[in-house]
Design a protein around this motif. Structure first.
Motif, PDB file in Angstrom:
ATOM      1  N   PRO A   1      -9.912   6.609  -1.891  1.00 44.22           N
ATOM      2  CA  PRO A   1      -8.551   7.106  -2.110  1.00 44.22           C
ATOM      3  C   PRO A   1      -7.680   7.047  -0.864  1.00 44.22           C
ATOM      4  O   PRO A   1      -6.471   6.836  -0.967  1.00 44.22           O
ATOM      5  N   VAL A   2      -8.288   7.221   0.317  1.00 47.20           N
ATOM      6  CA  VAL A   2      -7.508   7.141   1.561  1.00 47.20           C
ATOM      7  C   VAL A   2      -6.891   5.755   1.698  1.00 47.20           C
ATOM      8  O   VAL A   2      -5.718   5.612   2.075  1.00 47.20           O
ATOM      9  N   ALA A   3      -7.664   4.716   1.380  1.00 42.94           N
ATOM     10  CA  ALA A   3      -7.149   3.352   1.462  1.00 42.94           C
ATOM     11  C   ALA A   3      -5.995   3.135   0.493  1.00 42.94           C
ATOM     12  O   ALA A   3      -4.991   2.500   0.834  1.00 42.94           O
ATOM     13  N   LEU A   4      -6.119   3.671  -0.722  1.00 47.52           N
ATOM     14  CA  LEU A   4      -5.049   3.509  -1.715  1.00 47.52           C
ATOM     15  C   LEU A   4      -3.782   4.239  -1.290  1.00 47.52           C
ATOM     16  O   LEU A   4      -2.666   3.727  -1.473  1.00 47.52           O
ATOM     17  N   VAL A   5      -3.931   5.432  -0.722  1.00 48.87           N
ATOM     18  CA  VAL A   5      -2.765   6.204  -0.277  1.00 48.87           C
ATOM     19  C   VAL A   5      -2.102   5.524   0.926  1.00 48.87           C
ATOM     20  O   VAL A   5      -0.874   5.462   1.017  1.00 48.87           O
ATOM     21  N   ALA A   6      -2.914   5.005   1.854  1.00 45.76           N
ATOM     22  CA  ALA A   6      -2.361   4.315   3.020  1.00 45.76           C
ATOM     23  C   ALA A   6      -1.601   3.060   2.602  1.00 45.76           C
ATOM     24  O   ALA A   6      -0.624   2.660   3.242  1.00 45.76           O
ATOM     25  N   LYS A   7      -2.023   2.449   1.495  1.00 46.56           N
ATOM     26  CA  LYS A   7      -1.386   1.235   1.003  1.00 46.56           C
ATOM     27  C   LYS A   7      -0.009   1.501   0.417  1.00 46.56           C
ATOM     28  O   LYS A   7       0.835   0.598   0.327  1.00 46.56           O
ATOM     29  N   GLN A   8       0.304   2.750   0.044  1.00 45.22           N
ATOM     30  CA  GLN A   8       1.531   3.044  -0.706  1.00 45.22           C
ATOM     31  C   GLN A   8       2.845   2.704   0.035  1.00 45.22           C
ATOM     32  O   GLN A   8       3.781   2.307  -0.669  1.00 45.22           O
ATOM     33  N   PRO A   9       3.134   2.895   1.276  1.00 43.45           N
ATOM     34  CA  PRO A   9       2.300   3.526   2.285  1.00 43.45           C
ATOM     35  C   PRO A   9       2.671   5.003   2.457  1.00 43.45           C
ATOM     36  O   PRO A   9       3.841   5.383   2.374  1.00 43.45           O
ATOM     37  N   ASP A  10       1.643   5.844   2.724  1.00 40.36           N
ATOM     38  CA  ASP A  10       1.842   7.257   3.011  1.00 40.36           C
ATOM     39  C   ASP A  10       0.810   7.654   4.061  1.00 40.36           C
ATOM     40  O   ASP A  10      -0.234   8.221   3.756  1.00 40.36           O
ATOM     41  N   LEU A  11       1.110   7.296   5.304  1.00 34.06           N
ATOM     42  CA  LEU A  11       0.147   7.477   6.390  1.00 34.06           C
ATOM     43  C   LEU A  11      -0.174   8.944   6.628  1.00 34.06           C
ATOM     44  O   LEU A  11      -1.326   9.304   6.890  1.00 34.06           O
ATOM     45  N   GLY A  12       0.825   9.819   6.510  1.00 34.74           N
ATOM     46  CA  GLY A  12       0.591  11.240   6.751  1.00 34.74           C
ATOM     47  C   GLY A  12      -0.423  11.822   5.787  1.00 34.74           C
ATOM     48  O   GLY A  12      -1.363  12.510   6.185  1.00 34.74           O
ATOM     49  N   THR A  13      -0.255  11.544   4.482  1.00 34.06           N
ATOM     50  CA  THR A  13      -1.183  12.046   3.474  1.00 34.06           C
ATOM     51  C   THR A  13      -2.557  11.413   3.631  1.00 34.06           C
ATOM     52  O   THR A  13      -3.585  12.071   3.462  1.00 34.06           O
ATOM     53  N   ALA A  14      -2.598  10.117   3.968  1.00 33.21           N
ATOM     54  CA  ALA A  14      -3.873   9.435   4.166  1.00 33.21           C
ATOM     55  C   ALA A  14      -4.661  10.066   5.313  1.00 33.21           C
ATOM     56  O   ALA A  14      -5.880  10.304   5.195  1.00 33.21           O
ATOM     57  N   ILE A  15      -3.980  10.351   6.427  1.00 32.35           N
ATOM     58  CA  ILE A  15      -4.648  10.991   7.569  1.00 32.35           C
ATOM     59  C   ILE A  15      -5.135  12.373   7.184  1.00 32.35           C
ATOM     60  O   ILE A  15      -6.259  12.776   7.518  1.00 32.35           O
ATOM     61  N   LEU A  16      -4.296  13.120   6.464  1.00 29.73           N
ATOM     62  CA  LEU A  16      -4.676  14.475   6.057  1.00 29.73           C
ATOM     63  C   LEU A  16      -5.914  14.460   5.164  1.00 29.73           C
ATOM     64  O   LEU A  16      -6.840  15.260   5.335  1.00 29.73           O
ATOM     65  N   MET A  17      -5.962  13.540   4.199  1.00 29.91           N
ATOM     66  CA  MET A  17      -7.115  13.434   3.306  1.00 29.91           C
ATOM     67  C   MET A  17      -8.370  13.017   4.069  1.00 29.91           C
ATOM     68  O   MET A  17      -9.463  13.534   3.827  1.00 29.91           O
ATOM     69  N   LEU A  18      -8.216  12.073   5.000  1.00 24.48           N
ATOM     70  CA  LEU A  18      -9.356  11.605   5.786  1.00 24.48           C
ATOM     71  C   LEU A  18      -9.938  12.744   6.623  1.00 24.48           C
ATOM     72  O   LEU A  18     -11.161  12.933   6.662  1.00 24.48           O
ATOM     73  N   LEU A  19      -9.070  13.510   7.273  1.00 29.03           N
ATOM     74  CA  LEU A  19      -9.537  14.612   8.110  1.00 29.03           C
ATOM     75  C   LEU A  19     -10.156  15.726   7.265  1.00 29.03           C
ATOM     76  O   LEU A  19     -11.179  16.314   7.646  1.00 29.03           O
ATOM     77  N   THR A  20      -9.541  16.026   6.118  1.00 30.84           N
ATOM     78  CA  THR A  20     -10.100  17.044   5.230  1.00 30.84           C
ATOM     79  C   THR A  20     -11.501  16.654   4.770  1.00 30.84           C
ATOM     80  O   THR A  20     -12.437  17.462   4.802  1.00 30.84           O
ATOM     81  N   GLY A  21     -11.650  15.402   4.323  1.00 32.50           N
ATOM     82  CA  GLY A  21     -12.952  14.929   3.886  1.00 32.50           C
ATOM     83  C   GLY A  21     -13.985  14.999   4.991  1.00 32.50           C
ATOM     84  O   GLY A  21     -15.131  15.431   4.772  1.00 32.50           O
ATOM     85  N   ALA A  22     -13.587  14.592   6.206  1.00 32.07           N
ATOM     86  CA  ALA A  22     -14.509  14.636   7.342  1.00 32.07           C
ATOM     87  C   ALA A  22     -14.941  16.066   7.650  1.00 32.07           C
ATOM     88  O   ALA A  22     -16.120  16.320   7.942  1.00 32.07           O
ATOM     89  N   ILE A  23     -14.010  17.010   7.553  1.00 35.79           N
ATOM     90  CA  ILE A  23     -14.342  18.416   7.823  1.00 35.79           C
ATOM     91  C   ILE A  23     -15.344  18.945   6.808  1.00 35.79           C
ATOM     92  O   ILE A  23     -16.305  19.635   7.164  1.00 35.79           O
TER      93      ILE A  23
END
Length: 384
Positions: free
Chosen positions: A159-181
């Motif tokens: 999903p991070v890749a799909l969101v980054a493609k939209q593009p929505d870098l802020g949401t993609a970073i937030l999702m990536l960091l949330t998942g990592a946490i």
């Protein structure tokens, strides 16, 4: 639960008990933040309830009611819906790629008549739920280091890749960091964490060079040197810093912020509302709001700690991580410590989509608190 069921003494008593288990101090705290947002929106609209303040309060009242209803849902139901919610969110993200609505140079929305949906907001909740469910049935040894790590990696990166493609870098970073946490809290080995941090550091230059759009690269260079283009790409950051600095200790006074009242400050009702607050109420006002945010995060983490189920702990912690990242990213952006990525200050900024996501997440946190003694099982013969 039907209306007739509520009339039966046993069901009514259980409902009262559940309502009593909700953390009402938590509810008051988030209401104070939303109320502060309404106060600021009233000010920057020239002491008018329209177009922002009244709508902000009405949305919050509706979403607060939704949060209370969600808090009464048994944790085992949340567990059962975890993968379906993730799946629906992922399918909607795919649909955005095919038939998404274009606005502001991005393709992030689905439109059905008068209804506009941003699937990435659904995915924020779905990702936390899916990861919490996956790790609930995993042994601590498998969570530390094994081929099982590939599953959460796919759950996060797809999903991070799909969101980054939209593009929505802020949401993609937030999702990536949330998942990592969530993965880290589930018990990931520190060796893998260290290797991941090192790998991410090495990948950053490559991503910046080849993975970002032109305007995204410009945001990064502007962040490093906003004075190079003060009336163009650096305008947002510089005006925000002027508003922050001019507020001083106690601020210029309510309704007297020149940057916001005279429209020098862009996106004053959404991304940069914290700068507006700083200008009118100064350092004291900023610290007061940050204390409220810290209290919300602390109470939510305490709820995660009290849960008897691994699913409940990870779900509540994941939602809290998303909320904390909103605050951290927006605060850093407004102060010029991070590039402008379009992440609002939760509950304070104007906007219904993010507020709904936050309140649904808090409904999950309260459900974990209300049902903290529930035994969530994933084996044969369980409710699921």
């Amino acid at each position: 639960m039907t209306v007739s069921a509520l009339t039966r003494p046993g069901e009514r008593d259980r409902l009262i008990v559940k309502l009593g288990e909700i953390d009402w101090i938590f509810c008051v705290t988030i209401s104070l933040i939303a109320g502060a947002g309404a106060v600021m929106l009233f000010s920057i609209a020239g002491s008018s309830w329209t177009p922002w303040a009244a709508a902000h309060l009405a949305r919050y009242a509706l979403f607060f009611a939704i949060m209370i209803v969600l808090s009464l849902i048994d944790l085992r139901v949340w567990f059962a819906l975890a993968y379906p919610i993730y799946g629906i969110g992922f399918l909607l993200l795919l649909a955005v790629m095919v038939m998404g609505h274009h606005a502001l140079g991005a393709q992030r929305w689905l439109q059905a008549g008068p209804i506009t949906i941003q699937p990435s907001e659904i995915m924020k909740i779905g990702l936390v739920l899916a990861l919490a469910r996956f790790y609930h049935g995993l042994s601590s040894k498998s969570a530390q280091l094994s081929w099982w790590l590939l599953v959460p990696a796919v759950l996060i990166l797809a999903p991070v890749a799909l969101v980054a493609k939209q593009p929505d870098l802020g949401t993609a970073i937030l999702m990536l960091l949330t998942g990592a946490i969530v993965v880290i809290l589930a018990g990931l080995s520190w060796k893998i964490i260290s290797a991941g941090v090192l790998g991410a550091g090495l990948l950053v230059p490559v991503v910046v060079m080849f993975g970002l759009h032109g305007y995204q690269k410009q945001r990064l260079t502007t962040f490093l040197n906003p004075e190079a283009d003060p009336s163009g790409s650096g305008y947002h950051i510089l005006q925000s810093q002027i508003a922050l600095g001019s507020g001083g200790l106690l601020g210029k006074g309510y309704g007297l912020g020149s940057q916001s009242q005279l429209n020098f400050l862009p996106e004053k009702q959404t991304d940069f509302i914290f700068a507006t607050l700083a200008e009118e109420f100064g350092f004291v006002g900023c610290i007061s709001i940050l204390v409220l945010y810290a209290a919300v995060i602390f109470m939510a983490l305490r709820t995660a700690y009290l849960s008897h189920s691994h699913f409940g702990r990870l779900a509540a912690a994941g939602v809290t991580a998303t909320f904390a990242l909103y605050v951290l990213i927006n605060g850093s952006m407004v102060m010029g410590l991070a590039p402008v990525v379009g992440v609002p200050m939760p509950l304070l900024s104007y906007g219904g989509t993010v507020m709904l996501t936050v309140m649904v997440g808090f409904g999950l946190v309260m459900a974990v608190r209300v049902h903290r003694y529930s035994e969530v099982t994933s084996g044969k013969g369980s409710l699921l």
